[in-house]
Write a protein that holds these residues in place. Sequence first.
Motif, mmCIF file in Angstrom:
data_model
loop_
_atom_site.group_PDB
_atom_site.id
_atom_site.type_symbol
_atom_site.label_atom_id
_atom_site.label_comp_id
_atom_site.label_asym_id
_atom_site.label_seq_id
_atom_site.Cartn_x
_atom_site.Cartn_y
_atom_site.Cartn_z
ATOM 1 N N LEU A 323 20.875 5.179 -10.506
ATOM 2 C CA LEU A 323 20.761 5.710 -11.869
ATOM 3 C C LEU A 323 20.900 7.227 -11.849
ATOM 4 O O LEU A 323 21.614 7.804 -12.690
ATOM 5 C CB LEU A 323 19.415 5.311 -12.471
ATOM 6 C CG LEU A 323 19.112 5.852 -13.876
ATOM 7 C CD1 LEU A 323 20.121 5.330 -14.881
ATOM 8 C CD2 LEU A 323 17.689 5.475 -14.295
ATOM 9 N N ASN A 326 24.509 8.216 -11.269
ATOM 10 C CA ASN A 326 25.298 8.040 -12.497
ATOM 11 C C ASN A 326 25.042 9.159 -13.495
ATOM 12 O O ASN A 326 25.973 9.674 -14.123
ATOM 13 C CB ASN A 326 24.962 6.691 -13.145
ATOM 14 C CG ASN A 326 25.753 5.538 -12.553
ATOM 15 O OD1 ASN A 326 26.913 5.702 -12.200
ATOM 16 N ND2 ASN A 326 25.123 4.392 -12.416
ATOM 17 N N PHE A 414 27.017 0.582 -16.104
ATOM 18 C CA PHE A 414 25.806 0.062 -15.474
ATOM 19 C C PHE A 414 26.018 -1.351 -14.933
ATOM 20 O O PHE A 414 25.420 -1.729 -13.917
ATOM 21 C CB PHE A 414 24.635 0.116 -16.451
ATOM 22 C CG PHE A 414 24.105 1.506 -16.642
ATOM 23 C CD1 PHE A 414 23.458 2.153 -15.598
ATOM 24 C CD2 PHE A 414 24.276 2.185 -17.837
ATOM 25 C CE1 PHE A 414 22.971 3.447 -15.754
ATOM 26 C CE2 PHE A 414 23.795 3.469 -18.004
ATOM 27 C CZ PHE A 414 23.142 4.104 -16.944
#
Length: 434
Positions: A323, A326, A414
């Motif tokens: 996460l 990203n 995602f």
Amino acid sequence: MELISVLVLFVSFAFLLLYGVPVAYSIGISTTLVLIINMAFNPSVTTVAQRMTTGIDNFALLAIPFFILAGELMNRGGVANRLIALAKSLIGSLPGGLAYVNIISAMLFGAISGSAIAAASAIGSTLTDKMEKEGYPRQFSAAVNISSSTTGLLIPPSNVLIIFALASGGTASVAALFVAGYIPGILVGLALMIMVYFYAKKKKLPKADRVGFKQLFIHFKEAFLSLTLLVIVVGGIVAGIFTATEAAAIAVVYAAFLGFLNKELRIRDIRGILLKSAKTTAIVMFLIATSMAMSWVFSFEGIPQLLTGLMVDSVSNPILIFLLINIILLIVGTFMDMTPAVLIFTPIFLPVAMALGMHPVQFGMVIVLNLCIGVCTPPVGTLLFVGSGVAQVPVGKVIKPLIPLLLAMVLVLFLITYFSGISLWLPQFFGLID
């Protein structure tokens, strides 16, 4: 010394970008400053020059100018018009049909040309006026065109995937990346179409007349030779008949053939096409050269290993680390072009991703989709400005209808981050990866 080098590199690079220095020069200057800290001035300059030269001394990079030239030839050769006609025949009769046509056409043209900017220019210039005449808000048409044009960066042949293969140090092959890009690219297209569906129902957008089978067959026949290029290029690479570079050269010959066959390309157009392709190639290659020098400094200073250790030690949960990666890449994409971003951040984050069990091919899809979202966002989003310019709509007016489409792309991002099979199933099926 490693920590000092990291601070000098990133602080100087950020300062130069904020000051308005072009990205390639910012990369080169920052790289030289780090080396000056570790050695005298003359050796530093010589080392940077050597690494820039050796960085682009790679046979695989020859594919990039060829694909750029092929994209220019297709843009002039009437390929876009034929693909739009086919897409309109297939789905134009749905509510909001022309928006779907824009997405499908951009996917097809982007995949054939390998260029998001070429897709945005060709499809946007053809469809925006037609959509406005049928009641579509001009800013919405621009937003659809901008977001859908990114699919050509995932669906092969894609120059960005070739650059990632180079930056990965051989851990991901061009063939595996090309095959892996199909499902993520199609998922992005489907996600955008779902958002368009809800928008069309809310705004009661019009639909085109249903096309008969005979007319559909005519449009398919006219677009067939253009679609065949995908089979020739990707099929030849996967089958091992030729390399990505040889496939790019074949694409140039085939694109020129189609242009003359369609009678939309003339001998007098060739000079301008070659000149434009050469300018684009020079810009891309200079970016690659300076970025490769910076990548060598990363390795020389042990920066990837340092950051890998810091991230893994400080955050033990792989889900949170992915996460974080990203989020960083999404931020980077807003102010940096795709080519230098791939070359700079692949050596930094790929070791982290691999240490946590992510396959290099999957990471290639993750970083490219992150940066696809970035090229659609201000302040430096190249595609945002190209798409707005083609549609003749101020950038500020495009942002609002663009946000839901970008959120759809983030959702797909995602999915491919946390579900490896989306990216790896096809390459495994064809035996390109274990």
